[in-house]
Design an enzyme around this catalytic site. Structure first.
Site, PDB file in Angstrom:
ATOM      1  N   GLU A 273       5.454 -16.270  -9.144  1.00  0.00           N
ATOM      2  CA  GLU A 273       4.852 -16.849  -7.935  1.00  0.00           C
ATOM      3  C   GLU A 273       3.688 -17.742  -8.320  1.00  0.00           C
ATOM      4  O   GLU A 273       2.868 -17.321  -9.147  1.00  0.00           O
ATOM      5  CB  GLU A 273       4.386 -15.729  -7.006  1.00  0.00           C
ATOM      6  N   HIS A 292       5.184 -14.927   0.042  1.00  0.00           N
ATOM      7  CA  HIS A 292       4.479 -13.655  -0.126  1.00  0.00           C
ATOM      8  C   HIS A 292       3.449 -13.477   0.998  1.00  0.00           C
ATOM      9  O   HIS A 292       2.244 -13.334   0.762  1.00  0.00           O
ATOM     10  CB  HIS A 292       3.809 -13.582  -1.508  1.00  0.00           C
TER      11      HIS A 292
HETATM   12  N1  LIG Z   1       5.386  -8.584   0.754  1.00  0.00           N
HETATM   13  C1  LIG Z   1       4.164  -8.110   0.784  1.00  0.00           C
HETATM   14  O1  LIG Z   1       3.213  -8.828   1.047  1.00  0.00           O
HETATM   15  C2  LIG Z   1       3.916  -6.664   0.536  1.00  0.00           C
HETATM   16  C3  LIG Z   1       2.872  -6.001   1.193  1.00  0.00           C
HETATM   17  C4  LIG Z   1       2.634  -4.651   0.908  1.00  0.00           C
HETATM   18  C5  LIG Z   1       3.437  -3.997  -0.011  1.00  0.00           C
HETATM   19  N2  LIG Z   1       4.425  -4.686  -0.638  1.00  0.00           N
HETATM   20  C6  LIG Z   1       5.322  -3.996  -1.584  1.00  0.00           C
HETATM   21  O2  LIG Z   1       6.195  -3.153  -0.836  1.00  0.00           O
HETATM   22  C7  LIG Z   1       6.662  -2.101  -1.663  1.00  0.00           C
HETATM   23  C8  LIG Z   1       6.524  -0.766  -0.953  1.00  0.00           C
HETATM   24  O3  LIG Z   1       5.161  -0.476  -0.720  1.00  0.00           O
HETATM   25  P1  LIG Z   1       4.737   0.934  -0.077  1.00  0.00           P
HETATM   26  O4  LIG Z   1       3.291   0.841   0.220  1.00  0.00           O
HETATM   27  O5  LIG Z   1       5.686   1.328   0.984  1.00  0.00           O
HETATM   28  O6  LIG Z   1       4.942   1.882  -1.354  1.00  0.00           O
HETATM   29  P2  LIG Z   1       5.103   3.475  -1.363  1.00  0.00           P
HETATM   30  O7  LIG Z   1       4.687   3.914  -2.704  1.00  0.00           O
HETATM   31  O8  LIG Z   1       4.483   4.078  -0.153  1.00  0.00           O
HETATM   32  O9  LIG Z   1       6.687   3.662  -1.223  1.00  0.00           O
HETATM   33  C9  LIG Z   1       7.590   3.332  -2.225  1.00  0.00           C
HETATM   34  C10 LIG Z   1       8.788   4.260  -2.093  1.00  0.00           C
HETATM   35  O10 LIG Z   1       9.761   3.846  -3.055  1.00  0.00           O
HETATM   36  C11 LIG Z   1      10.369   5.026  -3.568  1.00  0.00           C
HETATM   37  N3  LIG Z   1      10.977   4.744  -4.860  1.00  0.00           N
HETATM   38  C12 LIG Z   1      10.378   4.578  -6.063  1.00  0.00           C
HETATM   39  N4  LIG Z   1      11.300   4.373  -7.019  1.00  0.00           N
HETATM   40  C13 LIG Z   1      12.503   4.406  -6.398  1.00  0.00           C
HETATM   41  C14 LIG Z   1      13.848   4.268  -6.855  1.00  0.00           C
HETATM   42  N5  LIG Z   1      14.117   4.054  -8.138  1.00  0.00           N
HETATM   43  N6  LIG Z   1      14.848   4.358  -5.953  1.00  0.00           N
HETATM   44  C15 LIG Z   1      14.588   4.579  -4.635  1.00  0.00           C
HETATM   45  N7  LIG Z   1      13.328   4.740  -4.146  1.00  0.00           N
HETATM   46  C16 LIG Z   1      12.305   4.646  -5.017  1.00  0.00           C
HETATM   47  C17 LIG Z   1       9.203   6.014  -3.675  1.00  0.00           C
HETATM   48  O11 LIG Z   1       9.669   7.332  -3.725  1.00  0.00           O
HETATM   49  C18 LIG Z   1       8.423   5.722  -2.406  1.00  0.00           C
HETATM   50  O12 LIG Z   1       8.814   6.564  -1.352  1.00  0.00           O
HETATM   51  C19 LIG Z   1       5.857  -2.222  -2.960  1.00  0.00           C
HETATM   52  O13 LIG Z   1       6.617  -2.944  -3.901  1.00  0.00           O
HETATM   53  C20 LIG Z   1       4.658  -3.044  -2.555  1.00  0.00           C
HETATM   54  O14 LIG Z   1       4.071  -3.709  -3.638  1.00  0.00           O
HETATM   55  C21 LIG Z   1       4.699  -5.988  -0.388  1.00  0.00           C
HETATM   56  O1  LIG Z   2      -1.863  -9.801  -0.071  1.00  0.00           O
HETATM   57  C1  LIG Z   2      -1.426  -9.899  -1.205  1.00  0.00           C
HETATM   58  O2  LIG Z   2      -1.906 -10.638  -2.040  1.00  0.00           O
HETATM   59  C2  LIG Z   2      -0.240  -9.039  -1.623  1.00  0.00           C
HETATM   60  C3  LIG Z   2       0.237  -8.162  -0.534  1.00  0.00           C
HETATM   61  C4  LIG Z   2       1.151  -7.089  -1.012  1.00  0.00           C
HETATM   62  O3  LIG Z   2       2.138  -7.582  -1.835  1.00  0.00           O
HETATM   63  C5  LIG Z   2       0.434  -5.945  -1.646  1.00  0.00           C
HETATM   64  O4  LIG Z   2       0.771  -5.605  -2.771  1.00  0.00           O
HETATM   65  O5  LIG Z   2      -0.427  -5.359  -0.986  1.00  0.00           O
END
Ligand SMILES: NC(=O)c1ccc[n+]([C@@H]2O[C@H](COP(=O)([O-])OP(=O)(O)OC[C@H]3O[C@@H](n4cnc5c(N)ncnc54)[C@H](O)[C@@H]3O)[C@@H](O)[C@H]2O)c1
Ligand SMILES: O=C(O)CC[C@@H](O)C(=O)O
Length: 542
Positions: A273, A292
């Site tokens: 990214e 993102h």
């Molecule tokens: N797009 C964005 O801006 C954004 C924002 C926030 C979070 N995220 C991403 O979203 C994802 C989830 O975040 P979260 O806060 O819900 O995390 P979390 O830790 O609460 O949940 C992740 C889940 O994935 C499960 N998991 C781990 N390995 C696994 C596997 N091999 N198979 C199946 N399940 C598995 C875990 O048991 C857990 O329940 C992360 O990658 C985070 O970085 C992205």
């Molecule tokens: O806000 C960001 O920069 C990333 C958000 C999300 O991917 C996170 O990991 O919390």
């Protein structure tokens, strides 16, 4: 373990502590007594590196890479890094720990926004939003496109954590049936959310119309949805990745869209990214792209800013109870007295996570007299049990809270008697759906000097250094089994570092445990299982 030394309140009073916020967010009120907070939004990297030596703490989002170069540029003063959001994959945690720098995150603050974005991508792909938008802007009034309804279809969620759970809830409001695959989450969470549990990823893929991934990016999840997995989806499916770039393989996704196997897709995240202008996603059909933006709402940024600034300032005052990603919470004396027991606890937990993930009960039994209160060993076992399945890097501070969040119940038993060793720690996990047969797995260990030893696997006595890879195989205690197994390993050039043999009774079921210097391929493990003298074989990584 490194214990970061934070500023004492006395020091705070005399010199203001300086915090640099180098990524864009809503940091809220910047006036806090005893602190000087500089908010710079999108500070160019060279500027961040140049100014960092003047700061005690740095706050970033995912844009700034906290790598060895940045840490070297920071010099000695930097002690805390705050990550505004959840994923810490832009931070070299190991390098931070080694330098005694505490890393904190704010994992609860943006999950509603991220979940809503995933639902938005699902709807956008289902109705061809980006395609229609592009055509209309180009002067083409195309009303031939037919989308698909979500109602009464099945959504598959990989990863039922914070965000996956919210997606499940919102999807049910759209009258979708929800099935999820998450081996680390106990059954009662699925029941509470009204989500059907898929026993394996393949089982999930073959029964859903739409798929969305919400796992952290780990060794296990990187590329977990590739060409083979996409082919298992029904023709006309939709795939959404708003978690991390690479969980769904980029080239495979483009291919599945181009071939028409997928109806559409939505992505918020890329492996690199920002993506290069020739990235294959940019020319893929019916693929909705956002930059993102999962956490980019007014509400989330307000929460993220307030939470991470609050946590960083508290940490600079010595309070590391909220959001610590990499810090141990033990004083040096306890560490000394418990010796290798913390390491042992973590290893036992890690082994059990592979033998029975997603348990709802974890029980630790302490046998014998420990030199200090053994409670931290329970936490260490949790660290091991929860590791590898969450972005939050379970540690001695957050492991109990994470276990509670997961619905993992804890029980501790103490027995004065330890018939076989001076002290023994036995950890048992229990899991399984309500009303169904419960499965348990037990491992135990002790410490020789400062080195952990495995003493018990299920009902069998063993004695083995838990290192590298452990092959656990059972057979009917027939002669020749050991020879056949070690011959096979020898032909693959795999060295056996240690071996223990246990049996419940003469001629009954016997258990081999072999520590190996190298892992085994799935084919090698299958070849072991196919030996006529072996009933079952399992490989765990310690
Ligand atoms: N797009 C964005 O801006 C954004 C924002 C926030 C979070 N995220 C991403 O979203 C994802 C989830 O975040 P979260 O806060 O819900 O995390 P979390 O830790 O609460 O949940 C992740 C889940 O994935 C499960 N998991 C781990 N390995 C696994 C596997 N091999 N198979 C199946 N399940 C598995 C875990 O048991 C857990 O329940 C992360 O990658 C985070 O970085 C992205
Ligand atoms: O806000 C960001 O920069 C990333 C958000 C999300 O991917 C996170 O990991 O919390």
């Amino acid at each position: 373990m490194t214990v970061p030394v934070l500023t004492s309140p006395d020091q705070v009073a005399s010199t203001p502590l300086r915090v640099l916020i180098c990524d864009e967010m809503n940091p809220g009120d910047l006036h806090h007594e005893g602190f000087e907070i500089d908010y710079e939004g999108n500070l160019p990297r060279e500027e961040t590196l140049r100014r960092l030596p003047e700061y005690d703490a740095l706050i970033t989002r995912s844009r700034t890479k906290v790598d060895r170069e940045l840490l070297a540029a920071a010099g000695e003063r930097l002690r805390v890094i705050g990550r505004g959001g959840v994923g810490v994959d832009n931070i070299d945690l190991e390098a931070c720990s080694r330098r005694g720098i505490l890393v904190l995150n704010a994992p609860e603050s943006n999950n509603v926004s991220a979940a809503e974005l995933a639902i938005m991508h699902l709807l956008a792909a289902a109705r061809g939003l980006t395609r229609s938008d592009r055509k209309t802007r180009a002067g083409e009034w195309d009303r031939k496109f037919l989308g698909v309804e979500l109602k009464d279809k099945t959504l598959g969620i990989v990863g039922l954590g914070r965000i996956g759970s919210i997606v499940a809830d919102r999807a049910q409001g759209l009258r979708l049936k929800v099935v999820a695959f998450d081996p680390y989450v106990p059954e009662n969470k699925f029941e509470r959310l009204g989500v059907e549990r898929a026993a394996s990823l393949d089982e999930l893929l073959t029964q859903v119309d739409f798929l969305t991934v919400h796992t952290p990016l780990t060794g296990e999840t990187q590329g977990m949805i590739g060409t083979r997995e996409l082919a298992l989806l029904r023709p006309g499916s939709i795939v959404v990745n708003a978690a991390r770039g690479g969980i769904v393989e980029e080239a495979a996704l483009v291919e599945a869209l181009k071939s028409g196997h997928l109806f559409g897709a939505g992505v918020d995240v890329f492996v690199e990214e920002p993506p290069t202008p020739d990235h294959p996603f940019l020319g893929a059909p019916n693929l909705g792209i956002t930059a993102h933006l999962g956490a980019n709402t007014f509400e989330a940024q307000e929460r993220v800013g307030a939470e991470i600034v609050g946590r960083v300032l508290a940490a600079l005052h010595g309070d590391v109870s909220r959001g610590a990603v990499n810090a141990p919470a033990l004083d040096a004396r306890t560490l000394e007295l418990l010796g290798g027991h913390l390491d042992l606890g973590e290893k036992l937990g890690r082994i059990l996570a592979q033998l029975l993930p997603g348990a709802h009960d974890l029980e630790v039994t302490f046998r014998g007299e420990f030199a200090a209160d053994p409670a931290p060993i329970v936490t260490a076992a949790l660290v091991g049990y929860l590791s590898g399945s969450t972005d939050e890097r379970p540690n001695m501070i957050n492991a109990r809270a994470l276990a509670k969040e997961r619905g993992l119940n804890l029980a501790v038993r103490e027995e004065q008697d330890s018939p076989d060793y001076q002290t023994e720690v036995v950890v048992k996990v229990t899991g399984g759906a309500q009303g169904e047969k419960q499965r348990t797995r037990t491992v135990g260990g002790t410490v020789f000097g400062r080195s952990p030893r495995l003493t018990r696997l299920r009902d069998y006595r063993v004695e083995l250094a838990p290192e590298g890879f452990i092959l656990i195989a059972s057979n009917q205690d027939r002669p020749g089994a050991v020879a056949k197994l070690s011959n096979l390993l020898g032909t693959w050039g795999i060295n056996i570092a240690g071996m223990a043999l246990g049996r419940a009774q003469k001629g009954g079921q016997a258990l081999f445990t072999l520590t190996l210097d190298d892992g085994l391929t799935p084919e090698q493990l299958q070849a072991i299982r196919d030996l006529d003298v072996i009933d079952s074989a399992f490989l765990v990584r310690v």
